[in-house]
Scaffold this motif. Structure first.
Motif, PDB file in Angstrom:
ATOM      1  N   TRP A 164      57.866  45.607  43.678  1.00 57.82           N
ATOM      2  CA  TRP A 164      56.789  45.450  42.710  1.00 57.82           C
ATOM      3  C   TRP A 164      55.571  46.267  43.144  1.00 57.82           C
ATOM      4  CZ3 TRP A 164      57.023  42.756  38.137  1.00 57.82           C
ATOM      5  CH2 TRP A 164      55.827  42.611  37.441  1.00 57.82           C
ATOM      6  N   THR A 165      55.012  47.034  42.216  1.00 57.49           N
ATOM      7  CA  THR A 165      53.837  47.848  42.492  1.00 57.49           C
ATOM      8  C   THR A 165      52.595  47.092  42.043  1.00 57.49           C
ATOM      9  OG1 THR A 165      55.110  49.870  42.149  1.00 57.49           O
ATOM     10  CG2 THR A 165      52.712  50.056  42.082  1.00 57.49           C
ATOM     11  N   PHE A 166      51.761  46.688  43.007  1.00 54.25           N
ATOM     12  CA  PHE A 166      50.575  45.907  42.669  1.00 54.25           C
ATOM     13  C   PHE A 166      49.360  46.772  42.345  1.00 54.25           C
ATOM     14  CE2 PHE A 166      53.110  42.669  44.717  1.00 54.25           C
ATOM     15  CZ  PHE A 166      52.881  41.582  43.896  1.00 54.25           C
ATOM     16  N   LEU A 167      49.508  48.077  42.366  1.00 56.28           N
ATOM     17  CA  LEU A 167      48.391  48.953  42.031  1.00 56.28           C
ATOM     18  C   LEU A 167      47.961  48.720  40.586  1.00 56.28           C
ATOM     19  CD1 LEU A 167      49.651  52.271  43.656  1.00 56.28           C
ATOM     20  CD2 LEU A 167      48.132  50.549  44.647  1.00 56.28           C
ATOM     21  N   HIS A 168      46.661  48.789  40.373  1.00 56.51           N
ATOM     22  CA  HIS A 168      46.137  48.593  39.022  1.00 56.51           C
ATOM     23  C   HIS A 168      45.034  49.590  38.740  1.00 56.51           C
ATOM     24  CE1 HIS A 168      44.513  46.966  35.408  1.00 56.51           C
ATOM     25  NE2 HIS A 168      43.381  46.575  35.969  1.00 56.51           N
ATOM     26  N   LYS A 169      45.091  50.177  37.563  1.00 49.41           N
ATOM     27  CA  LYS A 169      44.043  51.109  37.139  1.00 49.41           C
ATOM     28  C   LYS A 169      43.125  50.385  36.157  1.00 49.41           C
ATOM     29  CE  LYS A 169      43.265  55.894  35.822  1.00 49.41           C
ATOM     30  NZ  LYS A 169      43.905  57.210  35.589  1.00 49.41           N
ATOM     31  N   GLN A 170      41.894  50.165  36.580  1.00 49.45           N
ATOM     32  CA  GLN A 170      40.924  49.451  35.767  1.00 49.45           C
ATOM     33  C   GLN A 170      40.457  50.317  34.599  1.00 49.45           C
ATOM     34  OE1 GLN A 170      37.995  48.563  38.759  1.00 49.45           O
ATOM     35  NE2 GLN A 170      39.013  46.676  39.405  1.00 49.45           N
ATOM     36  N   PRO A 171      39.904  49.701  33.561  1.00 48.49           N
ATOM     37  CA  PRO A 171      39.398  50.474  32.420  1.00 48.49           C
ATOM     38  C   PRO A 171      38.378  51.528  32.872  1.00 48.49           C
ATOM     39  CG  PRO A 171      39.415  48.134  31.916  1.00 48.49           C
ATOM     40  CD  PRO A 171      39.739  48.246  33.370  1.00 48.49           C
ATOM     41  N   ASP A 172      38.533  52.732  32.361  1.00 47.12           N
ATOM     42  CA  ASP A 172      37.625  53.855  32.637  1.00 47.12           C
ATOM     43  C   ASP A 172      37.637  54.291  34.102  1.00 47.12           C
ATOM     44  OD1 ASP A 172      36.773  53.896  29.962  1.00 47.12           O
ATOM     45  OD2 ASP A 172      35.291  52.328  30.364  1.00 47.12           O
ATOM     46  N   GLN A 173      38.614  53.821  34.872  1.00 42.05           N
ATOM     47  CA  GLN A 173      38.697  54.232  36.277  1.00 42.05           C
ATOM     48  C   GLN A 173      39.222  55.664  36.361  1.00 42.05           C
ATOM     49  OE1 GLN A 173      40.847  51.571  38.991  1.00 42.05           O
ATOM     50  NE2 GLN A 173      41.680  53.359  40.004  1.00 42.05           N
ATOM     51  N   LYS A 174      38.586  56.461  37.168  1.00 42.82           N
ATOM     52  CA  LYS A 174      39.020  57.839  37.366  1.00 42.82           C
ATOM     53  C   LYS A 174      40.029  57.898  38.511  1.00 42.82           C
ATOM     54  CE  LYS A 174      36.006  59.030  34.272  1.00 42.82           C
ATOM     55  NZ  LYS A 174      36.439  59.336  32.884  1.00 42.82           N
ATOM     56  N   GLY A 175      40.918  58.864  38.451  1.00 41.29           N
ATOM     57  CA  GLY A 175      41.869  59.042  39.529  1.00 41.29           C
ATOM     58  C   GLY A 175      43.043  58.081  39.448  1.00 41.29           C
ATOM     59  N   GLN A 176      43.663  57.858  40.589  1.00 40.52           N
ATOM     60  CA  GLN A 176      44.877  57.056  40.666  1.00 40.52           C
ATOM     61  C   GLN A 176      44.581  55.557  40.662  1.00 40.52           C
ATOM     62  OE1 GLN A 176      48.064  58.399  40.639  1.00 40.52           O
ATOM     63  NE2 GLN A 176      46.948  60.292  40.210  1.00 40.52           N
ATOM     64  N   ALA A 177      45.590  54.779  40.235  1.00 40.53           N
ATOM     65  CA  ALA A 177      45.486  53.320  40.329  1.00 40.53           C
ATOM     66  C   ALA A 177      45.379  52.921  41.792  1.00 40.53           C
ATOM     67  CB  ALA A 177      46.716  52.678  39.695  1.00 40.53           C
ATOM     68  N   ARG A 178      44.727  51.826  42.062  1.00 36.38           N
ATOM     69  CA  ARG A 178      44.575  51.366  43.441  1.00 36.38           C
ATOM     70  C   ARG A 178      44.516  49.843  43.457  1.00 36.38           C
ATOM     71  NH1 ARG A 178      39.508  53.823  42.251  1.00 36.38           N
ATOM     72  NH2 ARG A 178      37.806  52.315  42.035  1.00 36.38           N
ATOM     73  N   GLY A 179      44.488  49.316  44.653  1.00 31.91           N
ATOM     74  CA  GLY A 179      44.257  47.876  44.723  1.00 31.91           C
ATOM     75  C   GLY A 179      45.432  47.149  45.292  1.00 31.91           C
ATOM     76  N   GLU A 180      45.153  45.921  45.620  1.00 28.31           N
ATOM     77  CA  GLU A 180      45.672  44.732  45.000  1.00 28.31           C
ATOM     78  C   GLU A 180      44.834  44.523  43.746  1.00 28.31           C
ATOM     79  OE1 GLU A 180      45.487  41.708  48.022  1.00 28.31           O
ATOM     80  OE2 GLU A 180      47.648  41.859  48.290  1.00 28.31           O
ATOM     81  N   PRO A 181      45.417  43.848  42.742  1.00 32.32           N
ATOM     82  CA  PRO A 181      44.736  43.807  41.458  1.00 32.32           C
ATOM     83  C   PRO A 181      43.376  43.108  41.511  1.00 32.32           C
ATOM     84  CG  PRO A 181      47.028  43.143  41.237  1.00 32.32           C
ATOM     85  CD  PRO A 181      46.746  43.219  42.701  1.00 32.32           C
ATOM     86  N   ASN A 182      42.433  43.692  40.802  1.00 31.61           N
ATOM     87  CA  ASN A 182      41.194  43.025  40.413  1.00 31.61           C
ATOM     88  C   ASN A 182      41.015  43.359  38.936  1.00 31.61           C
ATOM     89  OD1 ASN A 182      38.605  42.188  39.762  1.00 31.61           O
ATOM     90  ND2 ASN A 182      37.729  42.812  41.720  1.00 31.61           N
ATOM     91  N   VAL A 183      41.323  42.374  38.082  1.00 37.90           N
ATOM     92  CA  VAL A 183      41.334  42.623  36.639  1.00 37.90           C
ATOM     93  C   VAL A 183      40.111  42.024  35.957  1.00 37.90           C
ATOM     94  CG1 VAL A 183      43.847  42.824  36.565  1.00 37.90           C
ATOM     95  CG2 VAL A 183      42.784  40.585  36.209  1.00 37.90           C
ATOM     96  N   LEU A 184      39.094  41.659  36.725  1.00 45.06           N
ATOM     97  CA  LEU A 184      37.848  41.215  36.113  1.00 45.06           C
ATOM     98  C   LEU A 184      37.279  42.271  35.164  1.00 45.06           C
ATOM     99  CD1 LEU A 184      36.160  39.483  39.195  1.00 45.06           C
ATOM    100  CD2 LEU A 184      37.081  38.351  37.174  1.00 45.06           C
ATOM    101  N   PRO A 185      37.302  43.571  35.538  1.00 47.61           N
ATOM    102  CA  PRO A 185      36.797  44.578  34.597  1.00 47.61           C
ATOM    103  C   PRO A 185      37.599  44.645  33.300  1.00 47.61           C
ATOM    104  CG  PRO A 185      36.843  45.467  36.817  1.00 47.61           C
ATOM    105  CD  PRO A 185      37.599  44.173  36.859  1.00 47.61           C
ATOM    106  N   ASP A 186      38.891  44.350  33.347  1.00 49.38           N
ATOM    107  CA  ASP A 186      39.714  44.396  32.136  1.00 49.38           C
ATOM    108  C   ASP A 186      39.293  43.312  31.154  1.00 49.38           C
ATOM    109  OD1 ASP A 186      42.416  46.196  32.977  1.00 49.38           O
ATOM    110  OD2 ASP A 186      41.339  45.273  34.630  1.00 49.38           O
ATOM    111  N   LEU A 187      39.180  42.077  31.663  1.00 40.85           N
ATOM    112  CA  LEU A 187      38.765  40.985  30.785  1.00 40.85           C
ATOM    113  C   LEU A 187      37.346  41.224  30.276  1.00 40.85           C
ATOM    114  CD1 LEU A 187      39.508  38.330  29.483  1.00 40.85           C
ATOM    115  CD2 LEU A 187      38.693  37.135  31.528  1.00 40.85           C
ATOM    116  N   ALA A 188      36.488  41.729  31.149  1.00 37.04           N
ATOM    117  CA  ALA A 188      35.112  42.018  30.737  1.00 37.04           C
ATOM    118  C   ALA A 188      35.087  43.081  29.640  1.00 37.04           C
ATOM    119  CB  ALA A 188      34.297  42.475  31.946  1.00 37.04           C
TER     120      ALA A 188
END
Length: 536
Positions: free
Chosen positions: A431-455
């Motif tokens: 499982w790939t836990f990388l996440h690309k947040q809205p308007d994020q530049k470049g590659q997906a990163r993380g463990e997920p932080n999806v607060l920006p998505d809900l916001a």
């Protein structure tokens, strides 16, 4: 979660932050083989029934079936173009109230978490028309299990679509690079988004009031879906209902010691430790009122405890002693243990230590439960007593219900591949836990932080309403963590009024405690009525 990071229980219930189970490769193990036709074409079986909810008989149509979704790069207009040939047949069960007008009737898409869990838990334990009976805070005896009318089904206020994650239930994934196409934070959310849009189109429900209901990892998924639906499909939601939330994985209490500069998980878990100690009568001075006691603990967590942790090794001996004594009053853990732990106890250590080291562990997903340690000398429990207590009842009940009532899964016309209902994936290593947040530049990163998505979903649709439901006795996704995350959504302050939070004296699976299920039903019905007054 298992294998050091995630406990087996989390998966077994399909509700922990991450889960375990049987590997779900597609039935064609040879990658060059073409999958059977019934895995690549939508299936549908209809049935009927009636449920009585708070004295009201509600007749319904049930639809069990699969829809086919493709990865993000798939071009529907030109399927022969060079694109991933992977596909997922996603299994679902939908319930529609008879006689209701689609334009007035809300529709709610419901799913568990994992990642990689089927949705039999919410289906058979919370909101479907039938509910499996389990014991409250101890092991449910073996079969036969009792399936009863669900007085707390949500069919009194909304149509329901229970969705199994790709590769689970009676669904399968097929094609080259199929795991890469669906086993990841963003590919998974894309698959659910595509499923929901396709379902609305096929059933003529684009103009219905629309809701998401996700549990545990399903809340992570919901935050992304809410934004994806609006941004990619032009679909606004009326509400997002969250149960046992985790939106920022940096807040997890499972292994915070791997990030030694991050003290926040200890702060946010403390009230759940206190609630657990209160339930098991391990507090030196027990409070009669749990709620008022927890408000006191929350204040301490955000003030004196946070300050002490922030000081790190510069803390004075006097302050170390004072904070350890206070933690002892709030958790029941021995003062010398707390000092040796440097005032920082992770979730697994707490579960192993609270009940006195007598070889008995508390549950992780529901700390009201307790069970014998598999290894009394281990640092973390090797299984979750709550999951072990309930899993067999859910699995047996759903398999019987699906085949004998919904009439899906036993028809030879569908082929042998539909005979097994897959409960969860054994896919965490893939499982790939990388996440690309809205308007994020470049590659997906993380463990997920999806607060920006809900916001982003809330800012794009200022009428969007959010409801968070939490159990006090949840050590997998501690309730104060969810409160903290809601308070730190990057939204204008005036949008905070769109968020409501409800708490229950139960665990991760709030509905496992019957009184809490009754309360949650009423709260969700009221939420839907407020966000769509014309519901029928």
């Amino acid at each position: 979660m298992k294998n050091g990071r995630w406990s087996k229980a989390a998966l077994a219930a399909g509700l922990g932050i991450l889960t375990v189970g049987t590997a779900l490769a597609a039935p064609d193990e040879k990658k060059d083989d073409k999958p059977p036709a019934f895995f690549t074409k939508p299936q549908q079986v209809m049935s009927e029934g009636s449920v009585t909810i708070h004295g009201q008989a509600i007749p319904y149509r049930a639809e069990s079936g699969t829809l086919i979704v493709h990865p993000a790069a798939w071009d529907d207009a030109n399927p022969d173009a060079k694109a991933p040939d992977a596909a997922a047949s996603i299994f679902y069960v939908a319930y529609f109230k008879k006689g209701a007008k689609a334009e007035n009737r809300p529709i709610t898409f419901v799913y568990n978490g994992g990642p990689g869990s089927a949705t039999l838990w919410l289906h058979m334990g919370a909101f479907g028309p039938k509910r499996v009976v389990t014991t409250d805070d101890s092991h449910t005896p073996a079969a036969p299990y009792q399936l009863v009318n669900n007085d707390d089904s949500l069919l009194d206020s909304t149509d329901l679509v229970f969705i199994d994650a790709p590769g689970t239930g009676f669904g399968r994934i097929t094609g080259k690079d199929r795991e890469k196409a669906f086993y990841g934070t963003d590919p998974d959310a894309e698959a659910f988004t595509n499923f929901i849009a396709q379902f609305l189109a096929r059933h003529g429900r684009y103009n219905s009031p629309k809701y998401l209901f996700g549990e545990s990892y399903g809340t992570t998924r919901s935050a992304i879906i809410a934004n994806m639906l609006a941004e990619k499909k032009g679909i606004d939601l009326n509400g997002v209902i969250l149960l046992s939330q985790i939106l920022d994985y940096a807040n997890s209490i499972d292994r915070p010691q791997t990030n030694p500069s991050m003290d926040q998980p200890y702060v946010l878990a403390l009230p759940s430790y206190a609630a657990t100690a209160w339930y098991h009568h391990k507090l030196p001075d027990e409070s009669a009122n749990l709620t008022s006691f927890l408000r006191e603990v929350e204040h301490f967590a955000l003030t004196d405890y946070t300050e002490a942790l922030q000081e790190g090794t510069s803390i004075s001996d006097e302050k170390l002693d004072a904070i350890a004594e206070k933690l002892h009053l709030y958790t029941g853990l021995p003062v010398d243990y707390l000092k040796r732990a440097n005032l920082r106890v992770n979730g697994g250590e707490f579960e192993k230590t609270l009940l006195g080291g007598d070889g008995i562990d508390t549950g992780r997903l529901d700390s009201r439960f307790a069970g014998p340690s598999m290894d009394p000398l281990s640092q973390r429990p090797d299984y979750d007593p709550q999951s072990a207590a309930m899993e067999a009842a859910y699995v047996s009940a759903f398999n019987d219900y699906a085949r004998n009532t919904l009439h899906f899964g036993g028809d030879p016309a569908f082929g042998d591949g539909y005979e097994e209902y897959k409960i969860f994936l054994h896919n965490l290593d893939r499982w790939t836990f990388l996440h690309k947040q809205p308007d994020q530049k470049g590659q997906a990163r993380g463990e997920p932080n999806v607060l920006p998505d809900l916001a982003a979903a809330m800012k794009a649709n200022p009428a969007l309403q959010i409801m968070l439901n939490q159990g006090y006795f949840d050590l997998g996704t501690p309730y104060f963590e969810g409160i903290y995350e809601m308070r730190h959504l990057p939204i204008p302050r005036e949008l905070a009024k769109n968020i409501e939070i409800k708490q229950y004296q139960s665990g991760h699976m709030v509905y496992a405690h019957a009184p809490a299920l009754h309360q949650m039903h009423d709260n969700v019905v009221q939420f839907i009525a407020r966000t769509h007054p014309k519901s029928s």
